[in-house]
Enzyme design. Structure first.
Site, short mmCIF file in Angstrom:
data_model
loop_
_atom_site.label_atom_id
_atom_site.label_comp_id
_atom_site.label_asym_id
_atom_site.label_seq_id
_atom_site.Cartn_x
_atom_site.Cartn_y
_atom_site.Cartn_z
N CYS A 169 13.07 -3.66 2.49
CA CYS A 169 12.60 -4.86 1.69
C CYS A 169 13.24 -4.89 0.26
O CYS A 169 13.27 -3.45 -0.46
CB CYS A 169 11.14 -4.67 1.33
SG CYS A 169 10.46 -5.71 0.13
N CYS B 277 0.81 -1.19 0.19
CA CYS B 277 0.02 -0.11 0.11
C CYS B 277 0.73 1.39 -0.06
O CYS B 277 1.98 0.95 0.05
CB CYS B 277 -0.74 -0.14 1.53
SG CYS B 277 -1.94 -1.37 1.40
N ASN C 161 0.63 0.67 6.15
CA ASN C 161 1.40 0.06 4.95
C ASN C 161 2.44 -0.93 5.63
O ASN C 161 3.19 -0.75 6.58
CB ASN C 161 2.10 1.05 4.35
CG ASN C 161 2.99 0.19 3.16
OD1 ASN C 161 4.35 0.65 2.82
ND2 ASN C 161 2.44 -0.79 2.72
N GLY C 162 1.97 -2.22 5.47
CA GLY C 162 2.74 -3.48 5.73
C GLY C 162 1.87 -4.66 6.08
O GLY C 162 0.75 -4.81 5.60
N CYS D 290 5.88 -13.64 0.89
CA CYS D 290 6.45 -12.33 1.71
C CYS D 290 5.35 -12.38 2.71
O CYS D 290 4.14 -12.38 2.36
CB CYS D 290 6.58 -11.17 1.21
SG CYS D 290 6.92 -9.79 2.03
#
Ligand code: AMP
Length: 458
Positions: free
Chosen positions: A237, A2, A102-103, A383
């Site tokens: 990442c 996101c 986000n995550g 992931c």
């Protein structure tokens, strides 16, 4: 995956958040939302669709206040509901709160079960709702302490932007898995955004990246306050550099485009191909293909044309529709390809759907040989930290060797960049999250299920 944005201390907070989200549309196309705070109340608009579909001029007549937070959502098939749009807004003991995330939290099932057993009710499947509940249920007197309480209970990858009626809190997990940058707006306000391309669009000056484990607190009339909440263990990442981020963004000091070109150069060193032409899979493979062609000293051509009016193929629900969409999206230039030995470069291989179609397409266009080169290592593990990957069984590299994949997709050869070649391109000055390639679930979670927090490795 996101995008998040937070704007503080600006007259045009909502508009700036809107443009920032527009610049980060690639990070999520499913839904979009902005909430603003004017000191008295929080106002939220969110819906399914692209940024330009969710907001029109009338939205900015209601989105008032000098603080705005926003979110673009990306998810795999099946979770396409307006309820899952963010920011998540709630009223609780201390007033109003809005959260953009986000995550991916690896202990979300555990936390949710715990909350439900104590009477909490949930409206969505999103881990972000856990965050709101944890803040609301904390017995601390001040929001900042409630946020810290919450942070002590969540695990995994997160960049959080949290808004109260008068303040804004920004937090990056201690691994710094997802990117988050801080900038200064021309009118003196502040902005945080997942990618620097958003800062560029709104003419913000890049200040620095939010540090892993850091919380920033914004309050009217004061400079932002920084607090190091967790001991940092920096592991950004790798997939952001490989595929996800926009090439003009700079993540943690490294330009995404340049890193991709280096991946291509390293691929040429490790896995050369005796070919007449190097073609990229547009747009994801372009930078790596340029590096690959340069490394080989072979002609680079944009030999496949992309139709930009078709969305990303990965998110389509069934295999049949995915196949058709690749053909709708990509079309070869026969004039360049006929009779040639070509290398086709993409950034990653997930299910093999795209590559199979592309190889077939190149053969139909008269290619004599087709050599597939992938500017990332083999993806063998899902992931758990915010990149949407399918189940482990659906990942083609978990079941087949590169030779078998070549047979499956109809290529003369298929080769991947090594983990070492990737690390070299990223720079050896820090560790990276390489979980998709090495299965090292350092932040919790595991390959088979999301409900396995705390265990590392598989
Ligand atoms: P596949 O056809 O399933 O092998 O997918 C490979 C293509 O998907 C590549 O062109 C990548 O650029 C793209 N890709 C890789 N990871 C993702 C992701 N998480 N979301 C969307 N697209 C992706």
């Amino acid at each position: 995956m996101c995008a998040v944005v937070g704007v503080y201390g600006s007259e045009n907070a909502a508009k700036i958040a809107y443009y920032a989200l527009f610049a980060m549309q690639h990070r999520g196309q499913e839904s979009s939302g902005i909430s603003t705070a004017d000191g008295e109340k929080i106002t939220l608009i969110k819906d399914r669709g692209l940024v330009t579909e969710v907001f029109d001029e009338s939205a900015f007549e209601v989105l008032k206040g000098r603080c705005a937070i926003g979110h673009n959502r990306y998810s795999t098939a099946g979770k396409d509901s307006v309820l899952d749009a963010q920011p998540v807004f709630a009223r609780y003991l201390l007033g109003e709160i809005s959260v953009a995330h986000n995550g991916n939290l690896v202990n979300k099932d555990e936390v949710r079960r715990h909350l439900i057993e104590r009477g909490a009710i949930f409206q969505t499947e999103m881990d972000t709702e856990n965050i709101v509940h944890l803040i609301a249920k904390s017995d601390k007197d001040h929001l900042v302490d409630r946020i810290k309480d919450m942070l002590g209970k969540i695990e995994g990858a997160y960049c959080l932007v949290i808004q109260s009626r008068s303040k804004m809190f920004v937090i990056r997990d201690r691994f710094g898995i997802r990117p988050l940058s801080l900038g200064r707006l021309p009118d003196g306000g502040w902005i945080v955004a997942s990618e620097t391309c958003a800062l560029d669009l709104v003419d913000a000056t890049f200040v620095r990246d939010v540090r892993p484990g850091e919380m920033l607190i914004f309050e009217e009339g004061k400079e932002p306050v920084s607090e190091q909440i967790f001991e940092p263990d920096y592991r950004p990442c790798a997939f952001e550099y490989i595929y996800f981020a926009r090439p003009d963004s700079i993540i943690d000091g490294k330009n995404v485009y340049e890193t991709r070109v280096k991946m291509g150069r390293n691929l040429a060193k490790e896995q050369p191909a005796d070919v007449d032409l190097v073609l990229p899979v547009p747009d994801s493979g372009v930078a790596a293909a340029m590096g690959f062609a340069e490394g080989l000293g072979v002609r680079f051509e944009m030999g496949i044309v992309r139709n930009h009016y078709v969305g990303r193929t990965f998110i389509e629900p069934t295999q049949q529709i995915r196949d058709l969409k690749v053909k709708l999206k990509l079309s070869p230039i026969r004039y360049l390809i006929e009779g040639k030995r070509v290398a086709i470069v993409d950034d990653s291989l997930v299910r093999g759907t795209t590559s199979r179609q592309i190889v077939r397409m190149l053969r139909q266009a008269g290619a004599r040989e087709v050599h597939m080169r992938i500017a990332a290592p083999e993806i063998k593990f899902p992931c758990r930290y915010g990149i949407d990957t399918p189940t482990q069984a659906e990942l083609i590299s978990t079941r087949y060797t590169p030779e078998e994949i070549a047979g499956y997709i109809g290529a003369n050869s298929v080769r991947f960049l090594s983990i070492d070649g990737l690390t070299d391109a990223l720079g050896r000055d820090r560790n990276y999250s390489l979980v998709s390639f090495d299965g090292n679930y350092f932040a919790g979670g595991c390959a088979e299920s999301t409900d396995c927090s705390g265990r590392s490795g598989v």
